[in-house]
Design a protein around this motif. Structure first.
Motif, PDB file in Angstrom:
ATOM      1  N   MET A   1       0.956  -1.193   0.204  1.00  0.00           N
ATOM      2  CA  MET A   1       0.092   0.045   0.025  1.00  0.00           C
ATOM      3  C   MET A   1       0.808   1.221  -0.269  1.00  0.00           C
ATOM      4  O   MET A   1       1.372   1.837   0.984  1.00  0.00           O
ATOM      5  N   GLY A   2       1.257   1.658  -1.122  1.00  0.00           N
ATOM      6  CA  GLY A   2       1.886   2.889  -1.178  1.00  0.00           C
ATOM      7  C   GLY A   2       3.412   2.832  -1.062  1.00  0.00           C
ATOM      8  O   GLY A   2       4.184   3.636  -0.902  1.00  0.00           O
ATOM      9  N   ARG A   3       3.897   1.502  -1.105  1.00  0.00           N
ATOM     10  CA  ARG A   3       5.278   1.182  -0.925  1.00  0.00           C
ATOM     11  C   ARG A   3       6.112   1.774  -2.105  1.00  0.00           C
ATOM     12  O   ARG A   3       5.452   1.547  -3.294  1.00  0.00           O
ATOM     13  N   VAL A   4       7.398   2.265  -1.877  1.00  0.00           N
ATOM     14  CA  VAL A   4       8.021   2.722  -2.924  1.00  0.00           C
ATOM     15  C   VAL A   4       9.332   2.137  -2.968  1.00  0.00           C
ATOM     16  O   VAL A   4       9.934   2.048  -1.906  1.00  0.00           O
ATOM     17  N   THR A   5      10.087   1.885  -4.131  1.00  0.00           N
ATOM     18  CA  THR A   5      11.553   1.553  -3.935  1.00  0.00           C
ATOM     19  C   THR A   5      12.353   2.302  -5.099  1.00  0.00           C
ATOM     20  O   THR A   5      11.996   2.813  -6.254  1.00  0.00           O
ATOM     21  N   VAL A   6      13.213   3.141  -4.087  1.00  0.00           N
ATOM     22  CA  VAL A   6      13.947   3.925  -4.957  1.00  0.00           C
ATOM     23  C   VAL A   6      15.358   3.114  -5.609  1.00  0.00           C
ATOM     24  O   VAL A   6      16.184   2.561  -4.639  1.00  0.00           O
ATOM     25  N   VAL A   7      15.439   2.781  -6.588  1.00  0.00           N
ATOM     26  CA  VAL A   7      16.605   2.185  -7.255  1.00  0.00           C
ATOM     27  C   VAL A   7      18.126   2.818  -7.083  1.00  0.00           C
ATOM     28  O   VAL A   7      17.921   4.098  -7.523  1.00  0.00           O
ATOM     29  N   THR A   8      18.789   2.069  -6.711  1.00  0.00           N
ATOM     30  CA  THR A   8      20.259   2.706  -6.426  1.00  0.00           C
ATOM     31  C   THR A   8      21.273   1.914  -7.364  1.00  0.00           C
ATOM     32  O   THR A   8      20.833   0.740  -7.639  1.00  0.00           O
ATOM     33  N   PHE A   9      22.367   2.317  -7.713  1.00  0.00           N
ATOM     34  CA  PHE A   9      23.269   1.744  -8.704  1.00  0.00           C
ATOM     35  C   PHE A   9      24.539   1.720  -7.882  1.00  0.00           C
ATOM     36  O   PHE A   9      25.381   2.617  -7.432  1.00  0.00           O
ATOM     37  N   GLY A  10      24.979   0.573  -7.357  1.00  0.00           N
ATOM     38  CA  GLY A  10      26.149   0.522  -6.740  1.00  0.00           C
ATOM     39  C   GLY A  10      26.302   1.134  -5.369  1.00  0.00           C
ATOM     40  O   GLY A  10      25.439   0.875  -4.351  1.00  0.00           O
ATOM     41  N   ASP A 101       1.906   7.465   8.689  1.00  0.00           N
ATOM     42  CA  ASP A 101       1.001   6.367   8.813  1.00  0.00           C
ATOM     43  C   ASP A 101       1.355   4.922   8.636  1.00  0.00           C
ATOM     44  O   ASP A 101       2.187   4.810   7.462  1.00  0.00           O
ATOM     45  N   PRO A 102       1.358   4.064   9.716  1.00  0.00           N
ATOM     46  CA  PRO A 102       2.264   2.590   9.448  1.00  0.00           C
ATOM     47  C   PRO A 102       1.511   1.828   8.363  1.00  0.00           C
ATOM     48  O   PRO A 102       2.034   1.080   7.972  1.00  0.00           O
ATOM     49  N   ARG A 103       0.392   2.417   8.126  1.00  0.00           N
ATOM     50  CA  ARG A 103      -0.416   1.469   6.887  1.00  0.00           C
ATOM     51  C   ARG A 103       0.012   1.659   5.660  1.00  0.00           C
ATOM     52  O   ARG A 103       0.201   0.770   4.740  1.00  0.00           O
ATOM     53  N   TYR A 104       0.940   2.536   5.523  1.00  0.00           N
ATOM     54  CA  TYR A 104       1.898   2.964   4.447  1.00  0.00           C
ATOM     55  C   TYR A 104       3.199   2.684   4.786  1.00  0.00           C
ATOM     56  O   TYR A 104       3.677   2.584   5.976  1.00  0.00           O
ATOM     57  N   ASP A 105       4.341   2.434   3.601  1.00  0.00           N
ATOM     58  CA  ASP A 105       5.713   2.194   4.027  1.00  0.00           C
ATOM     59  C   ASP A 105       6.723   3.354   4.036  1.00  0.00           C
ATOM     60  O   ASP A 105       7.847   3.217   3.807  1.00  0.00           O
ATOM     61  N   TRP A 106       5.990   4.360   3.768  1.00  0.00           N
ATOM     62  CA  TRP A 106       6.888   5.562   3.558  1.00  0.00           C
ATOM     63  C   TRP A 106       7.966   5.899   4.894  1.00  0.00           C
ATOM     64  O   TRP A 106       9.243   5.923   4.536  1.00  0.00           O
ATOM     65  N   ASN A 107       7.707   5.671   6.097  1.00  0.00           N
ATOM     66  CA  ASN A 107       8.452   5.973   7.297  1.00  0.00           C
ATOM     67  C   ASN A 107       9.661   4.910   7.254  1.00  0.00           C
ATOM     68  O   ASN A 107      10.667   4.933   7.158  1.00  0.00           O
ATOM     69  N   THR A 108       9.051   3.591   6.976  1.00  0.00           N
ATOM     70  CA  THR A 108       9.934   2.576   6.801  1.00  0.00           C
ATOM     71  C   THR A 108      11.052   2.701   5.541  1.00  0.00           C
ATOM     72  O   THR A 108      12.353   2.326   5.728  1.00  0.00           O
ATOM     73  N   ASP A 109      10.544   2.839   4.346  1.00  0.00           N
ATOM     74  CA  ASP A 109      11.530   3.241   3.382  1.00  0.00           C
ATOM     75  C   ASP A 109      12.340   4.418   3.719  1.00  0.00           C
ATOM     76  O   ASP A 109      13.448   4.345   3.267  1.00  0.00           O
ATOM     77  N   CYS A 110      11.965   5.327   4.329  1.00  0.00           N
ATOM     78  CA  CYS A 110      12.725   6.621   4.531  1.00  0.00           C
ATOM     79  C   CYS A 110      13.931   6.486   5.670  1.00  0.00           C
ATOM     80  O   CYS A 110      15.077   6.767   5.418  1.00  0.00           O
ATOM     81  N   ALA A 111      13.437   5.658   6.517  1.00  0.00           N
ATOM     82  CA  ALA A 111      14.494   5.133   7.572  1.00  0.00           C
ATOM     83  C   ALA A 111      15.590   4.280   6.683  1.00  0.00           C
ATOM     84  O   ALA A 111      16.951   4.464   7.172  1.00  0.00           O
TER      85      ALA A 111
END
Length: 365
Positions: A1-10, A101-111
């Motif tokens: 739900m709203g999870r985002v993956t920021v692609v990194t290279f190396g 909001d813990p129902r979204y993953d923004w805080n987890t991804d940000c950390a």
């Protein structure tokens, strides 16, 4: 739900601008799904970016001090109204609640990506409370009955002056006169009045004397918290307002030369602009030399005040007519006019004098 993956290279660090944009897109979708209007959503998004630019920090780096400085700047430097800053605070608060909001993953991804988390920076300590029953500007007032009569008389005279001088604009002057009377006659906001169409007029079985002008259906009412426009039905109170609107619709509106659905159109096929109506009204007010404090919204304020203080209408009836959710909002419009105050004082003096005369007669017997 709203999870985002920021692609990194190396070993390349994640791009905070990309992360912020993805977050904003998710927040916008959430607001849109909850029936917020596009205009409201855009305005809220702009507030977030404004605070980012002002503070020089990304949202996950914000602190309460950033919010304090920003809101103080809005009030003290930019001189924005209390209501405006309170709306700004509501936008920032809503954004922070979404990001946390813990129902979204923004805080987890940000950390994980930046080693920081979001926090709520709008608190009870720096938020303007909505405690004032009247947040309107104190200089705003209602029209007196005499002022309305003078204004409507001048508005009716303007088309004749246009024709007599050979200038264009007689029809638009007639339209604006009808618009002003409609705003007052049904207590409408300018946006509600200028968007009226012929299909919005209908009969009222309880008041057949008004014909098809017994009820005005408002479809462009003020939205609540950015949601869709509110609708309501406003019952006709005065016969003269129904007659004025009827004369415009049946005799003057057809002069535009083509079938029209809008009650107050322009020759270009659009509805009359608020800025045009305001310029017209200001011209009349300057010519009449009225005291400051009246504007297009004064028609609505005057409608409410005159119904309650002049006709003794019940506040709950006026509340329904105006489309207010709370009676406390209606009370803002019900400040006694000078005419009403003078008449009330006169009645009190008469009662006092009568009581004194009765007492005096009793003591001399």
């Amino acid at each position: 739900m709203g999870r985002v993956t920021v692609v990194t290279f190396g070993s390349q660090a994640p791009d905070p601008e990309v992360f912020l944009e993805r977050l904003l897109e998710s927040w916008v979708r959430a607001q849109t799904s909850s029936d917020r209007s596009k205009q409201t959503v855009r305005a809220k998004r702009a507030r977030v970016l404004d605070l980012v630019e002002f503070s020089g920090h990304y949202p996950w780096e914000w602190s309460v001090a950033d919010a304090d400085d920003y809101f103080s700047h809005c009030r003290g430097v930019r001189n924005l109204a209390h209501n405006t800053v309170r709306n700004y605070q509501g936008a920032i608060r809503s954004f922070c609640e979404f990001a946390c909001d813990p129902r979204y993953d923004w805080n987890t991804d940000c950390a994980r990506l930046f080693g920081a988390v979001f926090s709520q920076i709008v608190t009870e300590w720096n938020r303007i409370p909505h405690s004032q029953p009247n947040a309107s500007k104190p200089e705003k007032r209602v029209f007196t009955q005499w002022e309305l009569q003078q204004l409507f008389d001048l508005a009716d005279l303007e088309p004749e002056r246009k024709l007599a001088s050979g200038r264009k604009g007689a029809l638009s002057a007639m339209r604006d006169a009808a618009l002003f009377k409609t705003l007052y006659g049904w207590g409408l906001r300018i946006d509600e009045g200028r968007h009226l169409q012929r299909v919005d007029l209908s009969e009222n079985a309880g008041a057949p004397q008004f014909g098809e002008y017994g009820v005005v259906r408002v479809r462009w009412g003020k939205s609540h918290r950015g949601s869709a426009k509110k609708t309501r039905s406003v019952l006709t109170v005065w016969e003269w307002t129904a007659s004025a609107l009827q004369n415009w619709v049946e005799f003057a509106l057809p002069l535009y030369g083509k079938p029209l659905t809008d009650l107050f159109p322009t020759t270009g096929g659009r509805v009359v602009a608020e800025s045009h109506a305001l310029r017209r009204l200001r011209g009349y007010l300057d010519e009449l030399g009225f005291a400051p404090g009246v504007d297009l919204h004064a028609f609505r304020r005057s409608y409410s005040a005159h119904l309650i203080t002049g006709l003794g209408a019940d506040v709950s009836f006026v509340q329904q007519q105006l489309g207010h959710a709370h009676a406390s909002t209606t009370s803002i419009y019900t400040l006694a006019s000078p005419d009403y105050q003078r008449e009330s004082l006169k009645r009190l003096h008469e009662k006092t004098l009568a009581a004194a005369m009765t007492s005096r007669k009793g003591s001399t017997r």
